[in-house]
Structure formats: C-alpha cells, structure tokens
Scaffold this active site. Structure first.
Site, PDB file in Angstrom:
ATOM      1  CG  ASP A   1      31.417  54.831  34.489  1.00 34.03           C
ATOM      2  OD1 ASP A   1      32.482  54.456  33.961  1.00 34.03           O
ATOM      3  OD2 ASP A   1      30.626  54.033  35.046  1.00 34.03           O
TER       4      ASP A   1
ATOM      5  CG  HIS B   1      31.421  50.518  35.985  1.00 35.50           C
ATOM      6  ND1 HIS B   1      31.984  51.714  35.587  1.00 35.50           N
ATOM      7  CD2 HIS B   1      32.460  49.716  36.295  1.00 35.50           C
ATOM      8  CE1 HIS B   1      33.299  51.632  35.661  1.00 35.50           C
ATOM      9  NE2 HIS B   1      33.619  50.424  36.089  1.00 35.50           N
TER      10      HIS B   1
HETATM   11  P1  NAD Z   1      44.405  44.468  42.860  1.00 35.73           P
HETATM   12  O1  NAD Z   1      44.663  43.072  42.413  1.00 35.73           O
HETATM   13  O2  NAD Z   1      45.540  45.440  42.787  1.00 35.73           O
HETATM   14  O3  NAD Z   1      43.874  44.484  44.370  1.00 35.73           O
HETATM   15  C1  NAD Z   1      42.864  43.660  44.803  1.00 35.73           C
HETATM   16  C2  NAD Z   1      43.125  43.305  46.252  1.00 35.73           C
HETATM   17  O4  NAD Z   1      42.046  42.491  46.705  1.00 35.73           O
HETATM   18  C3  NAD Z   1      44.424  42.496  46.474  1.00 35.73           C
HETATM   19  O5  NAD Z   1      45.216  43.126  47.464  1.00 35.73           O
HETATM   20  C4  NAD Z   1      43.917  41.142  46.954  1.00 35.73           C
HETATM   21  O6  NAD Z   1      44.800  40.501  47.877  1.00 35.73           O
HETATM   22  C5  NAD Z   1      42.586  41.528  47.592  1.00 35.73           C
HETATM   23  N1  NAD Z   1      41.649  40.422  47.741  1.00 35.73           N
HETATM   24  C6  NAD Z   1      41.395  39.386  46.906  1.00 35.73           C
HETATM   25  N2  NAD Z   1      40.457  38.580  47.423  1.00 35.73           N
HETATM   26  C7  NAD Z   1      40.101  39.119  48.615  1.00 35.73           C
HETATM   27  C8  NAD Z   1      39.174  38.752  49.619  1.00 35.73           C
HETATM   28  N3  NAD Z   1      38.418  37.655  49.514  1.00 35.73           N
HETATM   29  N4  NAD Z   1      39.071  39.538  50.710  1.00 35.73           N
HETATM   30  C9  NAD Z   1      39.835  40.656  50.839  1.00 35.73           C
HETATM   31  N5  NAD Z   1      40.740  41.043  49.922  1.00 35.73           N
HETATM   32  C10 NAD Z   1      40.862  40.293  48.818  1.00 35.73           C
HETATM   33  O7  NAD Z   1      43.143  45.014  42.021  1.00 35.73           O
HETATM   34  P2  NAD Z   1      42.630  46.532  41.894  1.00 35.73           P
HETATM   35  O8  NAD Z   1      43.294  47.184  40.739  1.00 35.73           O
HETATM   36  O9  NAD Z   1      42.698  47.185  43.225  1.00 35.73           O
HETATM   37  O10 NAD Z   1      41.095  46.289  41.458  1.00 35.73           O
HETATM   38  C11 NAD Z   1      40.191  45.708  42.358  1.00 35.73           C
HETATM   39  C12 NAD Z   1      38.815  45.541  41.725  1.00 35.73           C
HETATM   40  O11 NAD Z   1      38.237  46.813  41.431  1.00 35.73           O
HETATM   41  C13 NAD Z   1      38.826  44.787  40.386  1.00 35.73           C
HETATM   42  O12 NAD Z   1      37.737  43.894  40.344  1.00 35.73           O
HETATM   43  C14 NAD Z   1      38.638  45.887  39.360  1.00 35.73           C
HETATM   44  O13 NAD Z   1      38.067  45.423  38.153  1.00 35.73           O
HETATM   45  C15 NAD Z   1      37.704  46.809  40.106  1.00 35.73           C
HETATM   46  N6  NAD Z   1      37.623  48.178  39.597  1.00 35.73           N
HETATM   47  C16 NAD Z   1      36.404  48.780  39.606  1.00 35.73           C
HETATM   48  C17 NAD Z   1      36.252  50.085  39.168  1.00 35.73           C
HETATM   49  C18 NAD Z   1      34.910  50.753  39.198  1.00 35.73           C
HETATM   50  O14 NAD Z   1      34.750  51.801  38.557  1.00 35.73           O
HETATM   51  N7  NAD Z   1      33.927  50.259  39.925  1.00 35.73           N
HETATM   52  C19 NAD Z   1      37.385  50.789  38.706  1.00 35.73           C
HETATM   53  C20 NAD Z   1      38.617  50.152  38.711  1.00 35.73           C
HETATM   54  C21 NAD Z   1      38.738  48.835  39.156  1.00 35.73           C
HETATM   55  C1  LMR Z   2      37.284  51.091  34.966  1.00 34.60           C
HETATM   56  O1  LMR Z   2      36.270  51.591  34.494  1.00 34.60           O
HETATM   57  O2  LMR Z   2      38.406  51.622  34.823  1.00 34.60           O
HETATM   58  C2  LMR Z   2      37.174  49.854  35.811  1.00 34.60           C
HETATM   59  O3  LMR Z   2      35.919  49.291  35.751  1.00 34.60           O
HETATM   60  C3  LMR Z   2      38.264  48.864  35.567  1.00 34.60           C
HETATM   61  C4  LMR Z   2      38.189  48.181  34.240  1.00 34.60           C
HETATM   62  O4  LMR Z   2      38.299  46.953  34.212  1.00 34.60           O
HETATM   63  O5  LMR Z   2      38.055  48.859  33.225  1.00 34.60           O
END
Ligand code: NAD
Ligand code: LMR
Length: 336
Positions: free
Chosen positions: A156, A183
């Site tokens: 953010d 967030h």
């Molecule tokens: P993705 O599906 O590409 O990757 C997630 C990974 O987690 C996969 O490789 C999966 O196998 C693994 N996984 C699932 N369960 C697991 C477990 N119990 N132990 C270990 N690994 C496990 O998803 P992504 O795009 O990398 O996003 C991941 C998370 O981050 C989502 O929840 C998304 O919403 C979040 N996210 C947060 C922010 C933020 O600003 N905080 C920003 C973007 C995404």
């Molecule tokens: C973001 O801000 O991009 C992440 O929290 C992923 C989402 O679901 O928007």
C-alpha cells in the site's frame, strides 16, 4: 548467521521474493518451503545456481506430516509467509479467509515450535484477519512477542509512492507517505497530510487517488483476468515484501532510523496504547513502526491533526476493520 524462510516459496509471490532474498547480502541461508513438492524443489535448484552467498535449501512434506515445514523453519531468524490462495476476479480478500486462515494457523504453530524467536512477516490474505490469527496462535503456544509479528502492508505504501509521484512529479525515492489502518479496500487509509516532503494533491484528484490506493489490488486482479501464476499482485508484492524484510534485517543488525508502516498488535508494542486509544480501541492497526534489533522499537501515533478528508477515511476504516480482527481472533479462540 541469518536463516530466512519463505513459506509458500513456489508461488507467484514466493518465487520472486525468494530470488530477491537470495540476492541479499543480509541472508546467509534461505530455506524454501511449499506444499507443492515438485515446484519447490525446482525453484530451489534453480536459485542455488546463483552466485550470491546465501545457501539454498528446499523443503516439502512427507505424506501428511509437517516434517518439511519443521526442517525449513528450524532456528530461523525471519519467516516470510506468502502461503495460501490468491484472489480471482469477483472475489474480496475476505473470501480467502476460509482457506488461508487454516494455512496461516498451521504454519504459525510450526514456527512457534521450532523458531519461537523468529521475526514473522505475514503476507497471506486477508492480512486484517491472518495477523490476529497468527498472534492468537503464538499466544496459545506461549511464545508471542508482538514486537516480532508483522502484517506486511508495504504494498500500500509502494502504490502510494508510485501514484502520488505520477501526480506531483516528486521522485518516488524521495517520498515518505504513511498508509495506516488495515490492508483491504476502505480499511487502507493514506495520510497525505503527513507525507514528506509536503505533497499537494489537487482537490479534483484526491478521491480518485485514494480509491486507486485502496483498490490497487483489484486493479491487478482485474488485469490478470484469473490467469496464473498467482492471480493477484505477485511481482510488486515480492518487491514490497523484500523491502520490508530487508528493513527488519538491517535493524536487527543495528541500523538506526528505519521506519515503515506495518499491521501490528498494539497492546504489545511500545507506543501502541496511544494508537489504540486514538483508533477507538482496536488491538490491530497498521502504523509507522520504528524498527530495532528486537523488531518493533516503537510505533508513532499517526492519527493526530488529520484533515477532514482523512478523518472521513478513518471513520470508514473503523466501520470494517473491527469485524476482520474479530474473525481472526475467533478463528483461534472459538473455532466454529
Ligand atoms: P500462489 O497461489 O501463486 O502461491 C501460493 C503458494 O502457497 C503456492 O505455491 C502453494 O502451493 C503454497 N501453499 C499453499 N498452502 C500452503 C501451506 N500450507 N504451506 C506452504 N505453502 C502453501 O499465490 P500468490 O499470488 O503467491 O499469493 C499468496 C498470498 O499472498 C495470497 O493469499 C494473496 O492474497 C496474498 N497477497 C498479499 C499481499 C499483501 O499486500 N499482503 C499482496 C499480494 C498477495
Ligand atoms: C494486493 O493488495 O494486491 C493484495 O492484497 C492482493 C489482492 O488480493 O488484492
């Protein structure tokens, strides 16, 4: 020796985040963990050929055990958690709770057992609830140190820098813009009046700018059209996650003056009581955090002298955030 762990290392965020950590001189050993066995081993071998000092290890589990998770996290100094499912078009972050709540709780239980002193950085959504889940899980295990638990809200801040720079022409690297609250959507509260240097946002651009920061995640989800990897922000998030992890590690080594907003448990951090009083009593809130050798050194209260517009944004945030926090706490304290 600093051992860093990425849990969810094979994913859309996990892979580029692991690459950035592998390149960092602050990391001596980088353990990659994922439940996706073939992917995590492939990523590990791939990264291990890079000629930077960090030693790479890759872990998955045998059968239903968590042996891989335990080995990966054993004695870690910092654990970054992007494990879990991301959004697809039409979903809110809260729709992810059903699956990600259990994933985060399970990972934190392992961390509590084998790396109780680690800094823990939670990326998995919905952050507004997964961080309370992590805190309650650590409390239940008797190893909670609020100064070491961080909800990563840096994306953010990164988005604010980018979008404000586009309007004002100020270089992103010169901008410092506190973004507070939570967030997701209206819980994200950018405070331009507290930016340095002073930023002048024209009245006719304010609402659209705030909306773009609050819904930047949706902009990416829409553009990706549900096509992998990830589905939501991965590359910008990897950068944001690395930026925050790097600050935590630099502060742990003694560097001073490192401040970045993060979603933390206020009753457990110095200065948190003042923010809690100002936010109507919420335990979890994203605030500018000054980092030190043991994690949060102190938090500063950003909720003073707000403009009328910022007070309205805060009011909307405070309508939504309490339920997100309650859902997370209840998930651990009173499982359905
Ligand atoms: P993705 O599906 O590409 O990757 C997630 C990974 O987690 C996969 O490789 C999966 O196998 C693994 N996984 C699932 N369960 C697991 C477990 N119990 N132990 C270990 N690994 C496990 O998803 P992504 O795009 O990398 O996003 C991941 C998370 O981050 C989502 O929840 C998304 O919403 C979040 N996210 C947060 C922010 C933020 O600003 N905080 C920003 C973007 C995404
Ligand atoms: C973001 O801000 O991009 C992440 O929290 C992923 C989402 O679901 O928007």
């Amino acid at each position: 020796m600093v051992k860093a762990v990425v849990a969810g290392a094979a994913g859309g965020i996990g892979q580029p985040l692991s690459l950035l950590l592998k390149l960092s001189p602050l990391v001596d050993e980088l353990a990659l963990y994922d439940v996706h066995q073939s992917q995590v081993q492939g990523v590990s071998v791939d990264l291990s050929h890079i000629s930077s000092p960090a030693k790479i290890t890759g872990y998955d589990n045998t059968g239903d055990s968590l042996d891989g998770a335990k080995a990966a996290m054993k004695d870690a100094g910092i654990i970054v958690i992007p494990a879990g499912v991301p959004r697809k078009p039409g979903m809110t972050r809260d729709d992810l709770f059903k699956i990600n709540a259990g994933i985060v709780k399970g990972l934190i239980e392992v961390a509590a057992e084998v790396a109780p002193k680690a800094f823990i950085l939670v990326i998995s959504n919905p952050v507004n609830s997964t961080v309370p889940i992590a805190a309650e899980t650590l409390k239940a295990k008797g190893v909670f140190d609020a100064k070491k638990l961080f909800g990563v809200t840096t994306l953010d801040v990164v988005r604010s820098e980018t979008f404000v720079s586009e309007i004002t022409g100020i270089k992103t690297s010169d901008l410092n813009i506190p973004v507070v609250g939570g967030h997701s959507g209206e819980t994200i509260v950018p405070l331009f009046s507290k930016a340095t240097p002073k930023v002048d946002i024209p009245d006719d651009k304010y609402a659209a700018l705030v909306n773009r920061i609050q819904y930047g995640g949706d902009e990416v989800v829409k553009a990706k059209e549900g096509k992998g990897p990830g589905g939501s922000a991965t590359l910008s998030m990897a950068l944001a996650g690395f930026r925050f992890a790097e600050k935590v590690l630099k502060a742990a080594k003694g560097e001073k003056g490192l401040v970045e907003p993060s979603y933390v448990y206020l009753p457990g951090v110095p200065g948190g009581d003042v923010v809690k009083e100002a936010n109507g009593g919420l335990d979890f809130f994203s605030v500018p955090v000054e980092l030190g050798p043991n994690g949060v050194e102190k938090v500063t209260n950003p909720l003073t002298d707000l403009t009328d517009k910022e007070s309205s944004l805060l009011k909307e945030c405070l309508k939504k955030l309490p339920k997100n926090i309650e859902d997370g706490v209840d998930f651990v304290k009173a499982p359905a």
